[in-house]
Design an enzyme around this catalytic site. Structure first.
Site, short mmCIF file in Angstrom:
data_model
loop_
_atom_site.label_atom_id
_atom_site.label_comp_id
_atom_site.label_asym_id
_atom_site.label_seq_id
_atom_site.Cartn_x
_atom_site.Cartn_y
_atom_site.Cartn_z
N ARG A 171 0.81 -1.21 0.00
CA ARG A 171 0.00 0.00 0.00
C ARG A 171 0.85 1.27 0.00
O ARG A 171 0.34 2.35 -0.26
CB ARG A 171 -0.92 0.00 1.22
CG ARG A 171 -1.90 -1.15 1.21
CD ARG A 171 -2.57 -1.27 2.54
NE ARG A 171 -3.44 -0.16 2.79
CZ ARG A 171 -4.72 -0.12 2.50
NH1 ARG A 171 -5.27 -1.15 1.92
NH2 ARG A 171 -5.45 0.92 2.77
N TRP A 201 2.19 6.33 6.18
CA TRP A 201 2.50 7.09 4.96
C TRP A 201 2.28 8.54 5.35
O TRP A 201 1.16 8.96 5.62
CB TRP A 201 1.55 6.65 3.85
CG TRP A 201 1.92 7.13 2.49
CD1 TRP A 201 2.85 6.58 1.65
CD2 TRP A 201 1.35 8.23 1.77
NE1 TRP A 201 2.89 7.28 0.47
CE2 TRP A 201 1.98 8.29 0.51
CE3 TRP A 201 0.36 9.18 2.07
CZ2 TRP A 201 1.66 9.25 -0.45
CZ3 TRP A 201 0.06 10.13 1.12
CH2 TRP A 201 0.70 10.16 -0.12
N HIS A 237 -0.09 20.06 -32.53
CA HIS A 237 -0.48 21.19 -31.67
C HIS A 237 0.45 21.35 -30.47
O HIS A 237 0.05 21.91 -29.46
CB HIS A 237 -1.93 21.01 -31.22
CG HIS A 237 -2.88 20.94 -32.37
ND1 HIS A 237 -3.15 22.02 -33.17
CD2 HIS A 237 -3.57 19.90 -32.89
CE1 HIS A 237 -3.99 21.66 -34.12
NE2 HIS A 237 -4.26 20.38 -33.97
#
Ligand code: G6P
Length: 610
Positions: A27, A75, A506
């Site tokens: 994770r 985290w 472009h």
């Protein structure tokens, strides 16, 4: 993103906690920690910056034994990755706590708690919960009551597990916006943020619902809803494979998962099709009635799942069903127009992505006809909160870069498009039968493409020393080019951009030189000739082309162009097939670069915070 494991047992639980954390490593995290209540009745806590392996090694030096414990992989959101910010956090000398999610009003609570005499030793938002529980307990409440009272003051998202050394055979847990599952053993109970963490110890799970608070002892579990009333939650037997968290003979989970795609797709298709039709009921018992009314579809997703959604838009509109696709984090903060008879469809591997979930909750207030999720995790929040759920059955996906989840999402979407088109009378039985035949062939076709493994490994060398790359496609191959570019940037850290090939003139043409490899996805379809002109534009400017093309596309390798030929495939399934070589390409480039393939830097598998 953050993982939680907890246990109340008669045996020592430290190893179970560490094994659980390892199973959640995919994770994404930056530090790990655990705490157990030891024989002396003290909290033995260990925390390490970096991998779970470092925590495991620390445990050899400083063994922590005890039957009640909690563990966490963090985290960083509030406060840098550091040992001091790693969980568990402790309050007083008795409360230890782990938390997933974000507490939005943490500053306010921090000020309040400081006024009450608490000293903060970390920069985390989590520490306020530990002190809050401690503070409530001091007012004479039990551990359970203290947590119930504390969570009422929290704004934001949390999955949290708390233990108290003065009450050593109990864990109390709460979930709101961040998943928690209780593992049911014999005379022992566990808790985790993902059932995968607990598969070595049990296959029986209770999925907590939003707002639930629960008390776990060796004897059983008591669950209370957000109003504090006792509730029963079903015990579910999981059919997830114990080995789901092992790499087998593969060097990385990602490679294993790439090669699992034929089986993952076969199992996604199983029981859901007759020889010539899609079984409408596979989308839920009310699907027949709902799909017949669909005139428009709004799809919401993030990351790789968003690319699957983009392909589905081409498919839906081919059959005259209006379809819009939007990234969840954008959709949730704007006022969207809701067409009549519009199905709200979320796509998510994890079923827990914070923005996608928030978009679903918002959509429920907005007058969509019904909601459906295409998801890989049974019992996840999106599955529970949607009117209908269609499971992708890819099995656990561990590699952060999504592979088999993506191709099974595409498979599920093609089934949904076909079912909806048939239910609304936009295709006839013959057209449906043709798609069903193609779907059935998919596992076989993917096995064929996987034989390109060696050739792609060779090709990857041309990318390893590059800093930039361009991916081109047209039609349904444009989102596939985007997915190819995402894979490359995620795991090899090479800047990769995808363009619809018609947009070359472009802007991106200005970037072309011999140092910028250009990957082209070129099945033999009605846009092939247009794509060939685009390739000439690149070649004429000294660009290096790497083309994945139908072997009948009459593309010849030569100066500035390498061609990797694929077997002819039906246009409708081409996006699924052409994804595979792009996955292998990014994998082998990452191998040469020596990056952490399964856990790329700064990324998380499941993004449960905004
Ligand atoms: C993270 C993962 C991606 C995934 C995305 C959406 O970024 O690293 O692999 O595509 O989240 O996740 P979901 O679980 O909703 O598909």
């Amino acid at each position: 993103m953050c993982g939680i494991v907890g246990a109340v047992a008669q045996r020592d639980v430290a190893q179970i906690l560490v094994e659980g954390l390892k199973r959640l490593e995919y994770r994404g995290y930056d530090s790990a920690g655990l705490a157990v209540i030891n024989a002396e009745g003290n909290i033995a806590r260990l925390r390490r910056l970096g991998k779970v392996r470092a925590l495991e090694e620390a445990l050899v030096q400083e063994p922590a034994s005890g039957g009640t414990g909690i563990a966490h992989t963090r985290w960083a959101t509030h406060g840098a990755p550091s040992e001091a910010n790693a969980h568990p956090h402790i309050s007083g000398d008795n409360i230890a706590l782990v938390h997933n999610g974000i507490i939005e009003n943490h500053e306010l609570l921090r000020n309040y708690l400081q006024e009450q005499g608490y000293t903060f030793v970390s920069e985390t938002d989590t520490e306020v919960i530990a002190h809050l529980v401690h503070h409530e307990q001091k007012q004479g409440l039990s551990l359970l009551e203290a947590l119930q009272k504390a969570v009422h003051r929290l704004e934001g998202a949390y999955g949290t597990v708390v233990m108290d050394r003065n009450d050593p055979e109990r864990l109390v847990v709460a979930r709101s916006g961040s998943p928690l599952v209780i593992g049911v053993g014999i005379g022992e109970y566990f808790v985790a943020s993902d059932q995968l963490a607990l598969l070595p110890v049990t296959h029986r799970f209770i999925f907590l619902e939003e707002g639930d608070v629960a008390e776990i002892t060796r004897e059983g579990v008591s669950i209370f809803d957000s109003a504090g009333l006792p509730v029963e939650r079903e015990v579910v037997d999981s059919d997830l494979d114990h080995e789901a968290g092992d790499k087998g003979p593969y060097r990385h989970f990602m490679l294993k998962e790439i090669f699992e795609q034929p089986d993952a797709i076969a199992s996604t298709l199983e029981d859901r099709m007759t020889a010539e039709t899609i079984v409408l009921e596979s989308f839920g018992h009310r699907a027949v009635e709902i799909l017949r009314r669909v005139r428009a579809v709004q799809i919401i997703a993030c990351g790789t799942s968003y690319h699957a959604a983009m392909v589905a838009r081409y498919w839906f509109e081919t059959y005259g069903i209006a379809c819009r696709v939007e990234i969840a984090s954008e959709f949730r903060y704007r006022k969207a127009f809701v067409p009549d008879d519009c199905l709200f469809l979320t796509i998510s591997q994890s079923g827990e992505t914070a923005d996608t979930l928030a978009a679903l909750r918002m959509a429920k207030e907005q007058g969509f006809m019904s909601s459906m999720t295409i998801c890989n995790v049974p019992g996840s929040s999106l599955v529970r909160e949607s009117d209908m759920a269609f499971m992708t059955r890819a099995g656990a996906e561990i590699g952060v870069a999504s592979t088999k989840a993506f191709t099974t999402q595409l498979t599920a979407l093609l089934m949904l498009v076909t079912a909806t088109a048939r239910a609304t009378g936009r295709i006839d039985a013959e057209q449906e039968a043709e798609i069903v035949r193609e779907l059935r062939e998919l596992p076989h076709m993917i096995r064929n493409v996987l034989t390109l493994d060696d050739a792609i490994q060779q090709l990857s060398q041309a990318f390893a020393d590059k800093h930039h790359s361009l991916f081109l496609g047209r039609g349904t191959m444009y989102p596939i080019a985007m997915e190819g570019a995402l894979k490359l940037k995620e795991i090899s850290y090479i800047h990769a951009e995808a363009y619809a090939a018609g947009e070359l003139k472009h802007g991106p043409l200005a970037l072309i030189d011999s140092d910028m490899p250009v990957v082209v996805v070129a099945p033999n379809n009605e846009l092939l000739e247009k794509l060939k002109s685009n390739m000439e534009e690149v070649r004429a400017r000294g660009g290096q082309l790497y083309v994945f093309a139908d072997r009948h596309a009459r593309l010849v390798a030569g100066d500035g162009i390498q061609v990797i030929p694929l077997e002819k495939v039906h246009d409708i399934v081409a996006p699924i097939i052409y994804t595979i070589p792009l996955q292998l390409l990014s994998y082998y480039v990452a191998i040469i670069k020596g990056t952490d393939v399964d856990q790329p830097r700064n990324l998380a598998k499941s993004v449960t915070v905004e």
